[in-house]
Motif scaffolding. Structure first.
Motif, PDB file in Angstrom:
ATOM      1  N   ASP A 154      -5.105 -66.328 -51.548  1.00  0.00           N
ATOM      2  CA  ASP A 154      -4.656 -65.181 -52.522  1.00  0.00           C
ATOM      3  C   ASP A 154      -3.855 -63.944 -51.631  1.00  0.00           C
ATOM      4  O   ASP A 154      -2.891 -63.530 -52.299  1.00  0.00           O
ATOM      5  N   ARG A 155      -3.999 -63.883 -50.494  1.00  0.00           N
ATOM      6  CA  ARG A 155      -3.391 -62.841 -49.545  1.00  0.00           C
ATOM      7  C   ARG A 155      -1.868 -63.239 -49.710  1.00  0.00           C
ATOM      8  O   ARG A 155      -0.952 -62.243 -49.884  1.00  0.00           O
ATOM      9  N   VAL A 156      -1.431 -64.556 -49.118  1.00  0.00           N
ATOM     10  CA  VAL A 156      -0.209 -64.752 -49.094  1.00  0.00           C
ATOM     11  C   VAL A 156       0.386 -64.781 -50.396  1.00  0.00           C
ATOM     12  O   VAL A 156       1.539 -64.257 -50.442  1.00  0.00           O
ATOM     13  N   LEU A 157       0.009 -65.269 -51.501  1.00  0.00           N
ATOM     14  CA  LEU A 157       0.553 -65.374 -52.725  1.00  0.00           C
ATOM     15  C   LEU A 157       0.778 -63.932 -53.289  1.00  0.00           C
ATOM     16  O   LEU A 157       1.774 -63.687 -53.785  1.00  0.00           O
ATOM     17  N   ASP A 170       2.441 -54.821 -51.593  1.00  0.00           N
ATOM     18  CA  ASP A 170       2.796 -54.069 -50.408  1.00  0.00           C
ATOM     19  C   ASP A 170       1.783 -54.371 -49.224  1.00  0.00           C
ATOM     20  O   ASP A 170       2.158 -54.281 -48.114  1.00  0.00           O
ATOM     21  N   ASP A 171       0.550 -54.523 -49.619  1.00  0.00           N
ATOM     22  CA  ASP A 171      -0.775 -54.897 -48.768  1.00  0.00           C
ATOM     23  C   ASP A 171      -1.723 -55.508 -49.552  1.00  0.00           C
ATOM     24  O   ASP A 171      -1.774 -55.526 -50.524  1.00  0.00           O
ATOM     25  N   TYR A 172      -2.848 -55.789 -48.772  1.00  0.00           N
ATOM     26  CA  TYR A 172      -3.887 -56.575 -49.329  1.00  0.00           C
ATOM     27  C   TYR A 172      -5.385 -55.913 -48.562  1.00  0.00           C
ATOM     28  O   TYR A 172      -4.779 -55.630 -47.429  1.00  0.00           O
ATOM     29  N   LEU A 173      -6.219 -55.952 -49.054  1.00  0.00           N
ATOM     30  CA  LEU A 173      -7.498 -55.455 -48.437  1.00  0.00           C
ATOM     31  C   LEU A 173      -8.718 -56.591 -48.986  1.00  0.00           C
ATOM     32  O   LEU A 173      -8.973 -56.727 -50.361  1.00  0.00           O
TER      33      LEU A 173
END
Length: 228
Positions: A86-89, A96-99
């Motif tokens: 999910d983060r990479v996709l 711009d970022d993920y958490l």
């Protein structure tokens, strides 16, 4: 007041986050499905979107894909803990970022501020000058970049990454350096954010007229912007 849109189908969590962020002087709108989120973005001006992945009607990826067709509003993806796919996709699609969930309120606040710093107008005399290198021109004040006189469709993160690279031509910049300089966070093990943002940036830069590469990857060391 900075205006945020929170798109999350967990209504209880959304209300708690909205209350916390309001106390931190953010103006927060909430919607609870992807279709409503996309409609809100189309009809209002937001400084940033907090976008959950798993939602009814349209999931977070579908919202992001539609949004990035013509909108560069910064997006912070809220992903399932430990779900690297999910983060990479999300990063590949222009987040711009993920958490990862669960997260603390203070960590969310820090990530929001780090992303917003990337789009703050720079008013110092030095930064109002155009930054140029070969066929690239960046105006940090207006948050615009051109290549071969073509305006590039970059996210705020991609623009900051490009600026960092062309400011140090011929110098190796480590992923740790770029993570702190561009993303405003320390690099953690298995974090591929810089790799994905750089991959997206490469795709958006036209080829050099001399057919030479623009960015060299030095495995295990970092990246280098080529000056010749």
């Amino acid at each position: 007041m900075t205006k945020l849109l929170l798109i999350d189908d967990d209504k209880e969590l959304a209300e708690l986050l909205a209350e916390f962020l309001s106390l931190e002087d953010f103006d927060v709108d909430m919607v609870h499905d992807g279709e409503a989120g996309l409609a809100a973005i189309r009809s209002n001006q937001y400084d940033m979107v907090l976008l959950d992945v798993m939602m009814p009607k349209l999931n977070g990826f579908e919202v992001l894909k539609k949004l990035r067709v013509d909108n560069s509003t910064p997006v912070l993806m809220l992903t399932a803990k430990g779900d690297e796919f999910d983060r990479v996709l999300g990063l590949e699609m222009g987040a711009d970022d993920y958490l990862p969930k669960p997260f603390s309120e203070r960590e969310l606040l820090a990530r929001i501020k780090a992303v917003l710093r990337r789009i703050e107008p720079v008013t110092t005399a030095k930064k109002t000058e155009l930054l140029t290198h070969l066929d690239i021109v960046i105006n940090s004040r207006t948050q615009e970049a051109w290549c071969q006189s073509i305006l590039l469709d970059l996210t705020s993160t991609e623009l900051m990454l490009l600026e960092a690279l062309i400011s140090s031509p011929g110098i190796i910049l480590t992923k740790a350096d770029l993570s702190e300089q561009v993303l405003g966070k320390k690099l953690t093990p298995f974090d591929r954010s810089i790799d994905m943002h750089l991959s997206n940036l490469r795709k958006k830069l036209p080829e050099r007229t001399d057919e030479k590469m623009r960015i060299r990857t030095l495995r295990g060391r970092g990246y280098m912007w080529l000056d010749t």
